[in-house]
Enzyme design. Structure first.
Site, mmCIF file in Angstrom:
data_model
loop_
_atom_site.group_PDB
_atom_site.id
_atom_site.type_symbol
_atom_site.label_atom_id
_atom_site.label_comp_id
_atom_site.label_asym_id
_atom_site.label_seq_id
_atom_site.Cartn_x
_atom_site.Cartn_y
_atom_site.Cartn_z
ATOM 1 N N THR A 128 -0.612 132.365 -7.434
ATOM 2 C CA THR A 128 -0.939 131.138 -6.733
ATOM 3 C C THR A 128 -0.235 129.931 -7.352
ATOM 4 O OG1 THR A 128 -3.111 132.019 -6.161
ATOM 5 C CG2 THR A 128 -2.814 129.636 -5.970
ATOM 6 N N THR A 179 -6.931 128.004 -8.752
ATOM 7 C CA THR A 179 -6.342 129.333 -8.787
ATOM 8 C C THR A 179 -7.314 130.280 -9.469
ATOM 9 O OG1 THR A 179 -4.417 130.633 -9.474
ATOM 10 C CG2 THR A 179 -5.180 128.939 -11.000
ATOM 11 N N GLY A 180 -7.148 131.566 -9.225
ATOM 12 C CA GLY A 180 -8.035 132.548 -9.850
ATOM 13 C C GLY A 180 -8.561 133.544 -8.849
ATOM 14 N N GLY A 182 -9.926 134.325 -5.963
ATOM 15 C CA GLY A 182 -10.168 133.610 -4.718
ATOM 16 C C GLY A 182 -11.335 134.129 -3.915
#
Length: 263
Positions: A128, A179-180, A182
């Protein structure tokens, strides 16, 4: 996904194949339609009709090699749960267990049944990019682009195209990018939360920490990060489950500066 913090217009695409520049496709949705989100095959067709190159084979030797090794490992790890067979590439079927809500006893904590997810997300399992821009007039825009989670189930849409989750902007207040994991983060719309917290007077640092902590209280194993910036350019980040870095560049800076945020 792209968002104009002045008009609050959003353009987004999801589950799209054969188009290299998803962020350009999202901008075309915003500029040339009255919709917010287009998905799948028709999103690809729309993008090509609006002038983007395609259809394009987006596979690379590296991605093909990674996929082959995953298949050789019986498609492990993956994002399936409560299915049989467990350690194979499917086809999968329900294992016949009842839903958690139907099997828990009074007083049980249903969160005990939430599978730990840390093995799915990390520095190398997704890609991302989220960005916020403030121009010389103070107008703010944000954008997010991603290929999504590695080895995701076909048809999966994460937080990338969801306004308020991967990014959000309001030129009167500020912006946020995330981000991460999701699949977890989109349930909380963390970037919308950040901007609204700043609207109520929170500093970017406190707003980012608050949004992350809201998720961590429910999903202590999740991996994710947020950056927040107010309309004056004051910025900060917060993260959970990893050490997060974000970069900043302003006209007064000689070069881009990288900021490190610890959990």
């Amino acid at each position: 996904m792209v968002m104009d913090g002045v008009t609050m217009e959003v353009g987004a695409v999801a589950a799209m194949r054969y188009i290299k520049d998803g962020i350009k496709a999202a901008r075309l949705v915003m500029r040339h339609t009255k919709h917010t989100l287009l998905v799948g095959e028709k999103a690809s067709a729309f993008s090509i009709s609006m002038g983007l190159p395609g259809p394009t084979d987006l596979s690379s030797p590296e991605s093909i090699e990674k996929w082959n090794k995953w298949k050789e490992n019986n498609c492990q790890p993956n994002f399936w749960k409560n299915v049989v067979p467990v350690n194979s590439c499917g086809p999968y079927h329900s294992n016949g267990l009842l839903l958690v809500a139907e099997t828990t006893c009074p007083g049980d904590d249903p969160r005990r049944a939430v599978e730990l997810r840390s093995n799915h997300f990390g520095l190398h399992s997704h890609d991302t990019i989220s960005m916020a821009v403030i121009d010389k007039f103070g107008y703010i825009a944000v954008g997010t682009s991603t290929n999504g989670a590695t080895f995701k189930i076909p048809g999966r849409v994460g937080d990338g195209p969801i306004a308020g989750s991967s990014a959000y902007a309001d030129s009167d207040i500020g912006a946020c990018g995330a981000t991460g994991d999701g699949d977890i983060m989109m349930r909380f719309l963390p970037c919308y939360q950040v901007v609204e917290s700043m609207r109520l007077g929170m500093k970017p640092k406190d707003a980012a920490k608050d949004a992350i902590s809201r998720i961590a209280r429910k999903f202590p194993d999740f991996v994710g990060a947020i950056f927040a910036v107010n309309k004056n350019g004051t910025h900060a980040g917060a993260c959970h489950g990893w050490t997060f870095q974000y970069s900043v560049r302003s006209p007064e800076m000689y070069r881009t500066e990288i900021f490190t945020v610890h959990p």
